[in-house]
Design an enzyme around this catalytic site. Structure first.
Site, PDB file in Angstrom:
ATOM      1  N   ASP A 325       0.979  -1.059   0.017  1.00  0.00           N
ATOM      2  CA  ASP A 325       0.059  -0.072  -0.168  1.00  0.00           C
ATOM      3  C   ASP A 325       0.859   1.179   0.056  1.00  0.00           C
ATOM      4  OD1 ASP A 325      -2.147   2.167   0.700  1.00  0.00           O
ATOM      5  OD2 ASP A 325      -3.124   0.408   1.472  1.00  0.00           O
ATOM      6  N   ARG A 327      -0.874   4.502  -0.023  1.00  0.00           N
ATOM      7  CA  ARG A 327      -1.649   5.495   0.528  1.00  0.00           C
ATOM      8  C   ARG A 327      -1.104   6.491   1.409  1.00  0.00           C
ATOM      9  NH1 ARG A 327      -7.227   2.604   0.523  1.00  0.00           N
ATOM     10  NH2 ARG A 327      -5.804   0.973   1.407  1.00  0.00           N
TER      11      ARG A 327
END
Ligand SMILES: [Zn+2]
Length: 414
Positions: A325, A327
């Protein structure tokens, strides 16, 4: 057009940054000073990068193709925000907001004098109003979950919203602090990973503000946004990271659009009870890995020996992308500080990362609202099981490890 190329990597003479200093975290726009990222008048610049995020490249094409005058200045007549936001006390602390300009929507009025004097200062936030309509909302009305009131929600499923578009504006020392790293390390990696796109990151340590070439966010408000910032105002919220395949096209491998529609439902309910609903839509496609990486991962998941299953869900992403990830929810809470929100009463999200980032920034989350089980598409069961097993918030018992080993997703060609 001038025949000379103006290098931005070193300041000229007395320096524009000195003429237009930025005091990040100041309590008024006048004290803070305008952020000037003009490319048509480089002598005024006090920031690195330029406006419009990645769309700056299309602007370059338009100028190169002769369709746009490189010296064009926007005419701001009638563009003022359709609703006022702030100022809120949170704006006056440089540590609260590090990835957007809290005065970004007030530029045309707050710096009218400088703009009239010829300085190219542009808004990084715009606020307007609209009606939205999604078939899921009509279905929620038909199912008796939502009740039209003729004000917020109409009988045909139309919903009145206020919406705000926000381009990112990074205060580099604050971003570095949020990640617990040195500003010089952040600057060096931004420089290197963009192929040396912004030399000032290295050469102009006096410039602290950077307009990165990335997507920003859109906010959708339900109810009376002037109530935000008051302690008694109840707030419902969904922070949604872009998933074009599901959000727009209804692809069923994930829960994104169903969760978005459910979040909007929760927001409408809150607005109808006199509170404010807020959907934050971040342009962070495919966990900010991008859609090409995402589709490669989908193939790897569905072709792997043993089929698409929860126990290898994150591993397949890591094989392709190197991480699970990107983000980085550390910057996500900024928008709540911008809106003066200190407490979220109903939080339509199961992500432990988003929740943790809010708590870290001192924003209280009262009730976490998971997606109702019946809204999860069959092919998205793999994702949901994997996330819950990894610590996502849910009201149901996570699947046992032997169940995580079972293939639940469709095959690639099915
Ligand atoms: Zn998705």
């Amino acid at each position: 057009m001038s025949g000379h190329i103006m290098l931005t990597s070193h300041s000229r003479g007395s320096g524009a940054a000195a003429a237009h200093p930025i005091q990040w975290g100041a309590a008024t726009p006048a004290q803070r000073g305008p952020i000037i990222a003009s490319v048509s008048a480089p002598q005024h610049r006090n920031a690195i990068g330029t406006h419009s995020g990645s769309y700056a490249i299309y602007r370059a094409l338009a100028v190169a193709a002769g369709n746009l005058d490189r010296g064009h200045r926007p005419d701001f007549t009638d563009t003022a925000p359709a609703e006022a936001i702030g100022p809120h006390p949170q704006w006056a602390d440089a540590r609260n907001i590090v990835s957007l300009d809290p005065y970004g929507h007030m530029v045309a009025s707050a710096f009218a004098e400088q703009i009239a004097a010829g300085v190219d200062i542009r808004p990084t936030i715009a606020i307007t109003k609209a009606h939205i309509n999604m078939p899921e909302l009509k279905a929620a009305i038909d199912a008796g979950r939502l009740r039209p009131d003729g004000q917020i929600l109409m009988a045909n499923g139309d919903v009145r919203v206020t919406k705000a578009a926000i381009d990112p504006v990074w205060y580099l020392p604050g971003v570095a602090e949020r990640f617990g790293i040195k500003e010089s390390l952040l600057r060096r990696n931004l420089f290197e990973q963009t192929g040396g796109m912004f030399p000032e990151l290295i050469t102009r340590s006096d410039l602290k503000v950077f307009l990165p070439p990335i997507g920003g966010m859109t906010l959708y408000f339900f109810g009376d946004i002037t109530q935000l910032g008051k302690p008694e105002t109840r707030v419902a919220c969904r922070v949604h990271d872009e998933c074009n395949g599901s959000d727009v096209f209804g692809s069923d491998i994930c829960t994104c659009r169903p969760y978005l529609a459910h979040g909007i439902e929760v927001c409408i309910e809150m607005a109808q009870e006199g509170g404010v609903g807020l959907v934050v839509y971040n342009r962070k496609e495919g966990r900010a890995l991008g859609e090409v990486t995402k589709f490669l991962v989908y193939n790897a998941r569905k072709r792997q020996v043993g089929g698409d299953r929860a126990e290898t869900y994150f591993a397949r992403t890591e094989c392709v992308a190197g991480v699970q990830d990107m983000r980085f929810q550390e910057l996500m809470p900024d928008v709540f500080h911008w809106l003066g929100i200190r407490r979220i009463d109903r939080w339509a999200s199961m992500s432990n990362m988003k929740h943790g980032a809010l708590v870290e920034q001192g924003i209280e989350v009262v009730e976490r609202v998971p997606i109702p089980d019946e809204l999860i598409p069959a092919d998205a069961r793999v994702e949901m099981d994997a996330k819950v097993a990894a610590g996502y918030f849910a009201t149901y018992t996570p699947a046992a490890s032997d169940e995580l080993a079972l293939p639940k997703g469709r095959g690639l060609a099915e």
